[in-house]
Design an enzyme around this catalytic site. Structure first.
Site, PDB file in Angstrom:
ATOM      1  N   PRO A  13     -70.644  14.444 -71.854  1.00 33.31           N
ATOM      2  CA  PRO A  13     -71.884  14.405 -70.662  1.00 33.31           C
ATOM      3  C   PRO A  13     -71.194  14.058 -69.479  1.00 33.31           C
ATOM      4  CG  PRO A  13     -72.045  12.442 -72.197  1.00 33.31           C
ATOM      5  CD  PRO A  13     -70.985  13.459 -72.718  1.00 33.31           C
ATOM      6  N   MET A  14     -71.348  14.820 -68.304  1.00 31.67           N
ATOM      7  CA  MET A  14     -70.857  14.407 -67.237  1.00 31.67           C
ATOM      8  C   MET A  14     -71.441  14.820 -66.028  1.00 31.67           C
ATOM      9  SD  MET A  14     -66.779  15.974 -67.677  1.00 31.67           S
ATOM     10  CE  MET A  14     -67.310  17.452 -68.967  1.00 31.67           C
ATOM     11  N   CYS A  96     -71.625   4.470 -69.228  1.00 29.27           N
ATOM     12  CA  CYS A  96     -71.527   4.540 -67.521  1.00 29.27           C
ATOM     13  C   CYS A  96     -71.524   3.340 -67.022  1.00 29.27           C
ATOM     14  CB  CYS A  96     -72.753   5.550 -67.101  1.00 29.27           C
ATOM     15  SG  CYS A  96     -72.663   5.703 -65.264  1.00 29.27           S
ATOM     16  N   GLY A 229     -63.622  15.668 -71.782  1.00 29.15           N
ATOM     17  CA  GLY A 229     -64.312  15.527 -70.684  1.00 29.15           C
ATOM     18  C   GLY A 229     -63.563  16.377 -69.339  1.00 29.15           C
TER      19      GLY A 229
END
Length: 359
Positions: A13-14, A96, A229
């Site tokens: 997830p980015m 995060c 990523g």
């Protein structure tokens, strides 16, 4: 672990990158990789525009939604909504490091609260039938990575988590920006390997600093999954080898040209719905990285996709520029659209406007 074992490769997830158009494009390169959404907060999912936040195309499966939050009740409700939308997995963000995320009490700061994360997992598992997974760091700030990662893993697996994806770096919550936290803290792959050796029956996946399949594939001798990523986003042709190398798929790898050809139908469909071309092609800029014509590909898509009314002809023009500069372009049947014209001895199909351009 049996249910989750198939996910040997995933795209992380980015934020601002792995939106629905990015995932649809990535799916043209690999049929098997697990694709993650950008992180969405529980508050947004529960109270916001769900179709805008969670809507996706059926071609994206298998697809997982990452949630940001720390209230077990809200996490369970958001997970229910995610499952009702048809996602194949729901994941908890414990990695995060941004200030905004910390102020909401989720992300990497939760490394200091494994019991709370476990409570979220337990509430979500009681609510949904899809896998519930966690993505974390090896620790934050002055934490000892041995104790911190063990505590998180033991807590979430005891609560029923189906998998743990580990970014093999600490996060420094004070003094480093999110961007710096992706590069400056040193990678510690050995710490993740030790966790797997201690928990051999649990799914442990590796994230952080993975650049190529040649570098990453040996980790599968010990670990269960690889999560790419930025390398996959900036050089997406990596994904074209994944199905053959990691999943045993027969047939040739997916070439960049194959991916563009396959993606044209999606682009056309979305253009018909009013989506601007640039919102989709921005995810395709790195497709020909390292190949002749890559600069022309990027330039044409960057400059012309933002123009009013830009359509498929922009992608065709960009691809034609690559074909003209590709010395090894010898594979037949690289068809794109209507009509045909030879490029370096190979027939490719171009629209009438593109045939005029090539003359």
């Amino acid at each position: 672990m049996q249910q989750y074992q198939e996910h040997k490769f995933s795209i992380a997830p980015m934020m601002e990158w792995t939106d629905r158009h990015c995932r649809a494009f990535h799916r043209q390169l690999t049929r098997h990789a697990l694709l993650y959404t950008e992180m969405v907060t529980t508050g947004a999912v529960i109270h916001g525009d769900r179709q805008h936040l969670l809507g996706f195309s059926d071609i994206e499966h298998p697809v997982a939604c990452q949630l940001g939050g720390s209230d077990p009740k809200d996490m369970a409700e958001a997970a229910r909504i995610v499952a009702d939308f048809g996602y194949d997995e729901v994941n908890i963000n414990v990695g995060c490091p941004s200030d905004r995320v910390q102020s909401g009490r989720f992300g990497a700061c939760l490394m200091e609260e494994p019991t709370l994360v476990a409570a979220c997992v337990e509430a979500m598992k009681a609510t949904v039938d899809i896998p519930v997974t966690v993505k974390c760091r090896i620790g934050v700030d002055e934490q000892d990575p041995e104790a911190a990662l063990d505590a998180m893993a033991d807590a979430v697996f005891a609560a029923g988590a189906d998998a743990l994806w580990v970014h093999a770096r600490k996060a420094w919550l004070k003094g480093l920006s999110p961007k710096e936290n992706r590069d400056i803290p040193p990678l510690d792959y050995e710490r993740v390997l030790r966790l797997k050796q201690r928990l051999p029956d649990r799914f442990i996946g590796l994230n952080g600093g993975l650049q190529t399949l040649d570098q990453a594939e040996p980790f599968l001798e010990t670990l269960d999954g690889l999560m790419f990523g930025r390398a996959a986003y900036h050089t997406p042709q990596i994904m074209g080898e994944v199905d053959r190398r990691l999943y045993g798929a027969s047939g040739p790898d997916v070439s960049p040209w194959d991916a563009v050809k396959a993606h044209m139908a999606y682009l056309e469909e979305q253009l018909g719905k009013g989506v601007k071309l640039a919102h989709m092609t921005r995810h395709m800029l790195g497709l020909f990285h390292g190949r002749p014509g890559a600069r022309s590909w990027r330039r044409i898509l960057t400059v012309e996709a933002i123009k009013p009314g830009a359509g498929l002809e922009v992608v065709e023009k960009a691809l034609a520029a690559v074909v003209l500069q590709e010395p090894n372009w010898r594979q037949p049947n690289r068809t794109l659209s209507r009509g045909s014209r030879s490029a370096q001895g190979v027939m490719i199909n171009l629209s009438p406007s593109m045939r005029q351009l090539r003359r």
